[in-house]
Design a protein around this motif. Structure first.
Motif, PDB file in Angstrom:
ATOM      1  N   VAL A  24       0.922  -1.168  -0.101  1.00  0.00           N
ATOM      2  CA  VAL A  24       0.186  -0.059   0.054  1.00  0.00           C
ATOM      3  C   VAL A  24       0.760   1.266   0.007  1.00  0.00           C
ATOM      4  O   VAL A  24       0.378   2.068  -0.688  1.00  0.00           O
ATOM      5  CB  VAL A  24      -1.012  -0.156   1.211  1.00  0.00           C
ATOM      6  CG1 VAL A  24      -1.699   1.146   1.301  1.00  0.00           C
ATOM      7  CG2 VAL A  24      -1.978  -1.286   0.900  1.00  0.00           C
ATOM      8  N   GLN A  25       1.784   0.991   0.893  1.00  0.00           N
ATOM      9  CA  GLN A  25       2.729   2.521   0.886  1.00  0.00           C
ATOM     10  C   GLN A  25       3.423   2.609  -0.291  1.00  0.00           C
ATOM     11  O   GLN A  25       3.618   3.744  -1.170  1.00  0.00           O
ATOM     12  CB  GLN A  25       3.754   2.022   2.017  1.00  0.00           C
ATOM     13  CG  GLN A  25       3.298   2.214   3.231  1.00  0.00           C
ATOM     14  CD  GLN A  25       4.645   1.920   4.705  1.00  0.00           C
ATOM     15  OE1 GLN A  25       5.601   1.366   4.203  1.00  0.00           O
ATOM     16  NE2 GLN A  25       4.041   2.133   5.507  1.00  0.00           N
ATOM     17  N   SER A  26       3.980   1.410  -0.956  1.00  0.00           N
ATOM     18  CA  SER A  26       4.470   1.621  -2.276  1.00  0.00           C
ATOM     19  C   SER A  26       3.705   2.048  -3.253  1.00  0.00           C
ATOM     20  O   SER A  26       3.999   2.869  -4.236  1.00  0.00           O
ATOM     21  CB  SER A  26       4.980   0.230  -2.737  1.00  0.00           C
ATOM     22  OG  SER A  26       5.708   0.190  -3.925  1.00  0.00           O
ATOM     23  N   GLN A  27       2.433   1.730  -3.269  1.00  0.00           N
ATOM     24  CA  GLN A  27       1.290   2.170  -4.452  1.00  0.00           C
ATOM     25  C   GLN A  27       1.293   3.587  -4.240  1.00  0.00           C
ATOM     26  O   GLN A  27       1.227   4.260  -5.008  1.00  0.00           O
ATOM     27  CB  GLN A  27       0.092   1.528  -4.295  1.00  0.00           C
ATOM     28  CG  GLN A  27       0.268  -0.044  -4.522  1.00  0.00           C
ATOM     29  CD  GLN A  27      -1.075  -0.845  -4.288  1.00  0.00           C
ATOM     30  OE1 GLN A  27      -1.987  -0.460  -3.671  1.00  0.00           O
ATOM     31  NE2 GLN A  27      -1.095  -2.085  -5.172  1.00  0.00           N
ATOM     32  N   MET A  28       1.202   3.944  -2.698  1.00  0.00           N
ATOM     33  CA  MET A  28       0.864   5.505  -2.655  1.00  0.00           C
ATOM     34  C   MET A  28       2.107   6.321  -3.274  1.00  0.00           C
ATOM     35  O   MET A  28       1.955   7.452  -3.923  1.00  0.00           O
ATOM     36  CB  MET A  28       0.684   5.710  -0.984  1.00  0.00           C
ATOM     37  CG  MET A  28      -0.519   5.048  -0.429  1.00  0.00           C
ATOM     38  SD  MET A  28      -0.591   5.119   1.173  1.00  0.00           S
ATOM     39  CE  MET A  28      -0.695   7.025   1.193  1.00  0.00           C
TER      40      MET A  28
END
Length: 290
Positions: A24-28
Motif C-alpha cells: 500500500v505504501q509503495s502504491q501510494m
C-alpha cells in the motif's frame, strides 16, 4: 501445543500483513511519483514551449541584428562616400579659389590695358579731330588762293583727312607735253605760297592720263604721267622754294581714272594732275607705336 498456536498463527499471518502494508505504501508512493512525474512532464512541456518561444525571439533578434548590420554597413559606405566627396569638394574649392584669383588678376590686367587703350583712343581721336580741322583750314586757304581759276580746270576737295587739288591738263600742259604753260605756272605759284606757310604738310604729286596711246617724245602714258609730275615738282622746288623733303612725285598712267575713258568728256577729266596735301602724322604714329 495449544499454548504455542497463537504464536504460530502470528508468525504465519504477520508477514502477510507487513507485505500488504508495504504494498500500500509503495502504491501510494508510486501514485505520488506519477503525479510528480506528470507535473514535471507538464513543466518540461511548458519549458520546451518557452524555449521554442525564446528561440523564435532569438531568431527574430538575429534577423534584426543582421538587417541593422546591413543598414549600418550601407550607412558607413554612404558616410565614406560623402567624406570622399567632401574632400574632393574641398580640393575643388581650393582649385576654384586659385582659378578665381588668376581670373581676377587677368581681369585687372585687362582692365588696365583697356584703360590704356581708351586713353590712346581718346588721344588718337583728339589728333584725328585736330588733323581734320587742319585739313579743313588748309582746304579753305588753298581754295581761296586758287579762286581765280575756272572750276572746270581746278578743284579743291577734302577727303579722308587730306586735301586734293586737281589741276586739269588744259590748265597745266599742252596736249602730249610735260612743259607747264603760263597759266599752270601761275596756279603753281599761288599753291606754293600756301605750302610755304604750312610746313607740316606733305605734298604728293600724281600724274594721270587717259587711255589713248601716246606718240612722239614719250614712250607711253606711264612716261608722260611721270614726266608731268616731275615737271611740277621742279617748279615748286626750284622756282618757289618748297622743301623738296616734303615732296613726292609719281605717275599713274591711265590706271586711276575718275571717269570712263570711252567718251571725250571722260578722257578730259582723267587727264589731270593731282596734288595731295597730307598733314604730317608723326604724333599719331608715335601714339600708335609705329
Amino acid at each position: 501445543m495449544k499454548k504455542y498456536l497463537p504464536v504460530l498463527l502470528a508468525i504465519v499471518f504477520l508477514p502477510g500483513c507487513v507485505a500488504k502494508k508495504l504494498l500500500v505504501q509503495s502504491q501510494m508512493q508510486t501514485a505520488v511519483l506519477r503525479t510528480d512525474s506528470t507535473k514535471l512532464a507538464n513543466r518540461v512541456l511548458g519549458l520546451n514551449g518557452d524555449i521554442t518561444g525564446l528561440q523564435k525571439k532569438i531568431a527574430d533578434l538575429d534577423k534584426r541584428i543582421a538587417d541593422i548590420t546591413v543598414q549600418n554597413n550601407l550607412l558607413t559606405d554612404q558616410i565614406n562616400l560623402l567624406n570622399s566627396k567632401n574632400n574632393q569638394l574641398g580640393q575643388l574649392t581650393e582649385a576654384q579659389k586659385d582659378k578665381l584669383s588668376q581670373t581676377e588678376q587677368t581681369l585687372a590686367q585687362q582692365k588696365e590695358n583697356l584703360l590704356t587703350q581708351q586713353q590712346k583712343l581718346q588721344q588718337l581721336q583728339s589728333l584725328l579731330t585736330q588733323q581734320q580741322n587742319q585739313s579743313l583750314l588748309l582746304k579753305n586757304r588753298m581754295a581761296e588762293a586758287l579762286k581765280g581759276f575756272s572750276s572746270n580746270d581746278l578743284s579743291v576737295v577734302q577727303k579722308n583727312g587730306k586735301v586734293y587739288v586737281s589741276l586739269s591738263e588744259n590748265l597745266l600742259f599742252p596736249s602730249g607735253s610735260a612743259v607747264v604753260n603760263r597759266n599752270g605756272v601761275d596756279a603753281l605759284s599761288k599753291l606754293a605760297a600756301v605750302l610755304n606757310t604750312e610746313l607740316d604738310v606733305s605734298v604728293n604729286i600724281e600724274g594721270h592720263t587717259d587711255s589713248i596711246p601716246i606718240r612722239g617724245k614719250y614712250k607711253d602714258n606711264w612716261d608722260l604721267s611721270t614726266a608731268r609730275a616731275n615737271a611740277i615738282v621742279r617748279i615748286l622746288v626750284n622756282n618757289y622754294k618748297v622743301d623738296p623733303v616734303r615732296v613726292i612725285a609719281s605717275g599713274h598712267s591711265y590706271f586711276d581714272p575718275l571717269q570712263s575713258n570711252s567718251t571725250p568728256e571722260g578722257r578730259a577729266k582723267n587727264r589731270r594732275t593731282e596734288i595731295i596735301l597730307s598733314p604730317k602724322l608723326d604724333e599719331m604714329y608715335k601714339l600708335l607705336g609705329m
